[in-house]
Motif scaffolding. Structure first.
Motif, PDB file in Angstrom:
ATOM      1  N   VAL A   1       6.995  14.146   4.444  1.00 17.46           N
ATOM      2  CA  VAL A   1       6.992  13.327   3.234  1.00 17.46           C
ATOM      3  C   VAL A   1       5.572  13.286   2.687  1.00 17.46           C
ATOM      4  CG1 VAL A   1       7.459  11.070   2.222  1.00 17.46           C
ATOM      5  CG2 VAL A   1       8.895  11.919   4.087  1.00 17.46           C
ATOM      6  N   VAL A   2       5.432  13.637   1.407  1.00 20.93           N
ATOM      7  CA  VAL A   2       4.139  13.555   0.730  1.00 20.93           C
ATOM      8  C   VAL A   2       4.160  12.324  -0.163  1.00 20.93           C
ATOM      9  CG1 VAL A   2       2.517  14.682  -0.839  1.00 20.93           C
ATOM     10  CG2 VAL A   2       3.851  16.055   0.788  1.00 20.93           C
ATOM     11  N   LEU A   3       3.393  11.311   0.214  1.00 21.55           N
ATOM     12  CA  LEU A   3       3.264  10.107  -0.603  1.00 21.55           C
ATOM     13  C   LEU A   3       2.208  10.400  -1.655  1.00 21.55           C
ATOM     14  CD1 LEU A   3       4.200   7.169  -0.989  1.00 21.55           C
ATOM     15  CD2 LEU A   3       2.360   6.473   0.567  1.00 21.55           C
ATOM     16  N   ASN A   4       2.665  10.802  -2.825  1.00 19.95           N
ATOM     17  CA  ASN A   4       1.784  11.330  -3.870  1.00 19.95           C
ATOM     18  C   ASN A   4       1.290  10.210  -4.801  1.00 19.95           C
ATOM     19  OD1 ASN A   4       0.483  13.442  -5.196  1.00 19.95           O
ATOM     20  ND2 ASN A   4       2.178  13.767  -6.608  1.00 19.95           N
ATOM     21  N   LYS A   5       0.263  10.527  -5.577  1.00 17.02           N
ATOM     22  CA  LYS A   5      -0.307   9.613  -6.573  1.00 17.02           C
ATOM     23  C   LYS A   5      -0.834   8.322  -5.944  1.00 17.02           C
ATOM     24  CE  LYS A   5       2.899  11.349 -10.089  1.00 17.02           C
ATOM     25  NZ  LYS A   5       3.798  11.008 -11.213  1.00 17.02           N
ATOM     26  N   THR A   6      -1.376   8.425  -4.739  1.00 19.40           N
ATOM     27  CA  THR A   6      -1.895   7.235  -4.066  1.00 19.40           C
ATOM     28  C   THR A   6      -3.159   6.700  -4.734  1.00 19.40           C
ATOM     29  OG1 THR A   6      -3.051   8.684  -2.493  1.00 19.40           O
ATOM     30  CG2 THR A   6      -0.904   7.811  -1.825  1.00 19.40           C
ATOM     31  N   ASP A   7      -3.766   7.492  -5.617  1.00 16.14           N
ATOM     32  CA  ASP A   7      -4.929   7.010  -6.353  1.00 16.14           C
ATOM     33  C   ASP A   7      -4.542   5.951  -7.386  1.00 16.14           C
ATOM     34  OD1 ASP A   7      -3.612   9.351  -7.453  1.00 16.14           O
ATOM     35  OD2 ASP A   7      -5.049   9.234  -9.100  1.00 16.14           O
ATOM     36  N   ARG A   8      -3.252   5.807  -7.641  1.00 13.85           N
ATOM     37  CA  ARG A   8      -2.783   4.858  -8.649  1.00 13.85           C
ATOM     38  C   ARG A   8      -2.390   3.507  -8.051  1.00 13.85           C
ATOM     39  NH1 ARG A   8       1.802   7.551 -12.111  1.00 13.85           N
ATOM     40  NH2 ARG A   8       1.652   5.473 -13.072  1.00 13.85           N
ATOM     41  N   VAL A   9      -2.583   3.324  -6.763  1.00  8.03           N
ATOM     42  CA  VAL A   9      -2.267   2.043  -6.127  1.00  8.03           C
ATOM     43  C   VAL A   9      -3.449   1.602  -5.277  1.00  8.03           C
ATOM     44  CG1 VAL A   9       0.214   2.510  -6.093  1.00  8.03           C
ATOM     45  CG2 VAL A   9      -1.181   3.138  -4.124  1.00  8.03           C
ATOM     46  N   GLY A  10      -3.556   0.304  -5.029  1.00  6.18           N
ATOM     47  CA  GLY A  10      -4.624  -0.226  -4.205  1.00  6.18           C
ATOM     48  C   GLY A  10      -4.398   0.045  -2.729  1.00  6.18           C
ATOM     49  N   GLU A  11      -5.419  -0.239  -1.916  1.00  2.76           N
ATOM     50  CA  GLU A  11      -5.350   0.080  -0.490  1.00  2.76           C
ATOM     51  C   GLU A  11      -4.235  -0.686   0.210  1.00  2.76           C
ATOM     52  OE1 GLU A  11      -8.215   0.000   3.478  1.00  2.76           O
ATOM     53  OE2 GLU A  11      -9.062  -0.368   1.486  1.00  2.76           O
ATOM     54  N   ALA A  12      -4.104  -1.991  -0.078  1.00  6.27           N
ATOM     55  CA  ALA A  12      -3.066  -2.786   0.577  1.00  6.27           C
ATOM     56  C   ALA A  12      -1.673  -2.277   0.201  1.00  6.27           C
ATOM     57  CB  ALA A  12      -3.214  -4.259   0.189  1.00  6.27           C
ATOM     58  N   GLU A  13      -1.483  -1.948  -1.072  1.00  2.00           N
ATOM     59  CA  GLU A  13      -0.197  -1.427  -1.522  1.00  2.00           C
ATOM     60  C   GLU A  13       0.075  -0.067  -0.906  1.00  2.00           C
ATOM     61  OE1 GLU A  13       3.374  -1.201  -3.993  1.00  2.00           O
ATOM     62  OE2 GLU A  13       2.215  -2.660  -2.836  1.00  2.00           O
ATOM     63  N   ARG A  14      -0.966   0.732  -0.766  1.00  3.04           N
ATOM     64  CA  ARG A  14      -0.807   2.057  -0.167  1.00  3.04           C
ATOM     65  C   ARG A  14      -0.318   1.940   1.273  1.00  3.04           C
ATOM     66  NH1 ARG A  14      -5.130   4.009  -2.109  1.00  3.04           N
ATOM     67  NH2 ARG A  14      -6.563   3.529  -0.404  1.00  3.04           N
ATOM     68  N   GLU A  15      -0.872   1.004   2.021  1.00  4.62           N
ATOM     69  CA  GLU A  15      -0.439   0.813   3.407  1.00  4.62           C
ATOM     70  C   GLU A  15       0.995   0.300   3.467  1.00  4.62           C
ATOM     71  OE1 GLU A  15      -1.974   1.806   6.133  1.00  4.62           O
ATOM     72  OE2 GLU A  15      -3.423   2.681   4.733  1.00  4.62           O
ATOM     73  N   ARG A  16       1.354  -0.590   2.557  1.00  7.50           N
ATOM     74  CA  ARG A  16       2.737  -1.095   2.525  1.00  7.50           C
ATOM     75  C   ARG A  16       3.714   0.035   2.240  1.00  7.50           C
ATOM     76  NH1 ARG A  16       6.854  -2.402  -0.791  1.00  7.50           N
ATOM     77  NH2 ARG A  16       5.751  -1.635  -2.643  1.00  7.50           N
TER      78      ARG A  16
END
Length: 382
Positions: A155-170
């Motif tokens: 699974v490639v969780l893409n566009k992670t630059d568009r979310v904050g660190e806490a949201e990225r971990e969630r």
């Protein structure tokens, strides 16, 4: 004596809902393929020409991307026909990537590949691309996303630059829970290391003349122009940080039962295993090439070459894996002492391995027999 094997080309299914970034990821692979010849099949229902143009910059159902890479725009009913075309020796391809429609059922494409009677293809894994910024909305709009994640190998969780660190971990935790044992990696703009999907050839194309700019070179330069931090080296330099690669070598044979138990219990996040295994008295004539992607597993025996050192050599690739635990687990698979070659127990010990050895192709009926054993567990249960 083991019959000669037909060379097989891995086929990777690239899936994800509309807007997740599949085509961007595919373009990135083409820009950073390091000499690997890629066949691209764009399986798009209703907007074939649009995606084919995006990938290749040209219009048509079959176009050349330069350096031997090809792009075909097909409907599902044409898949076998184009796979036959792309696997011809004259195409000289190293890997085939199928970009699935955003509305396609990736599980069905996987089943088609596993049931194909084309002896030249090998399942290379299902890669599901997820838009991090739109994950919750996509899941609400398309509840089937949960099912797609459950059968994915990577699974490639893409566009992670568009979310904050806490949201990225969630999001990463939510995706990991839905995808089970699949490896989950984060990406920006679809940039992942090609080694996750295929082995870069790292060789020049024979038909190129010295100093000639290739399609790949032009795209790489264009990407560098758009991102000043590139410094002429491209973005592939640091992409390996998203995953781990673990090597293992043993100069004593592996115990077949213990080794299969290790594979059956391989940890979550371990995406690919490749290499060769020495089973000692289990089969003194052959070394066994191992190809594992996600839950798919296959062994292919090959006679030992005269004077070849008998080793087990493996490379394991994944995300969030424990290198020390993998080494410890594999070390425990080594045979403590050689059993007698004619002992019935030795033959029985190899049964687990031989289950994943495909029958030699004969009149096109071998692949159908292989498919039943090779269907990933999640797909078989669905």
């Amino acid at each position: 004596m083991t019959p000669p094997r037909i060379p097989q080309i891995p086929v990777v299914v690239l899936a994800g809902f509309l807007g997740s970034g599949k085509t961007t990821l595919l373009n990135h692979l083409l820009r950073n393929r390091a000499g690997t010849r890629i066949g691209v099949i764009v399986n798009d229902f209703g907007a074939i020409e649009i995606d084919a143009m995006t990938v290749s910059g040209q219009v048509g159902s079959t176009v050349s991307l330069g350096n031997g890479c090809l792009c075909c725009a097909v409907d599902a009913s044409e898949l076998d026909t184009f796979l036959e075309t792309l696997t011809r020796p004259s195409a000289r391809l190293d890997v085939i990537v199928i970009e699935a429609s955003g509305l396609a059922e990736p599980q069905e494409l996987v089943r088609m590949l596993l049931a194909s009677d084309n002896p030249h293809i090998l399942y290379g894994g299902l890669v599901e691309v997820v838009d991090a910024a739109e994950f919750d909305a996509t899941r609400q709009r398309h509840p089937e996303l949960d099912r797609h994640l459950a059968v994915a190998d990577l699974v490639v969780l893409n566009k992670t630059d568009r979310v904050g660190e806490a949201e990225r971990e969630r999001l990463r935790a939510a995706v990991a829970e839905l995808s089970g044992p699949a490896a989950v990696i984060s990406a920006e703009h679809g940039r992942i290391d090609p080694e996750l999907l295929f082995d870069p050839a790292l060789r020049p194309d024979g038909e190129e003349t010295a100093g000639q700019l290739s399609f790949e070179d032009l795209l790489r330069q264009e990407e560098c122009d758009e991102h000043e931090e590139c410094d002429g080296h491209g973005h592939a330099d640091h992409l390996h940080a998203a995953y781990e690669s673990v090597d293992f070598t043993a100069d004593v044979p592996m115990d077949p039962r213990r080794f299969m138990a290790f594979l059956d219990s391989r940890p979550e996040g371990l995406y690919r295993i490749k290499g060769f295994v020495d089973f000692g008295a289990g089969d003194r004539d052959n070394t066994y090439a191992l190809h594992a992607v996600g839950r798919f597993l296959r062994f292919v025996p090959r006679p030992w070459a005269r004077g070849e050192q008998r080793l087990t050599q493996l490379v394991m690739i994944g995300a969030g894996i424990d290198a020390a635990a993998l080494h410890e687990g594999l070390a425990a698979c080594r045979a403590e002492q050689e059993p007698q070659p004619d002992a019935p127990a030795t033959e029985r010990a190899m049964w687990g391995v031989l289950r994943y050895v495909p029958e030699p192709a004969r009149d096109g009926d071998a692949a159908a027999g292989e498919a039943e054993a090779d269907v990933p567990e999640a797909a078989a249960e669905a």
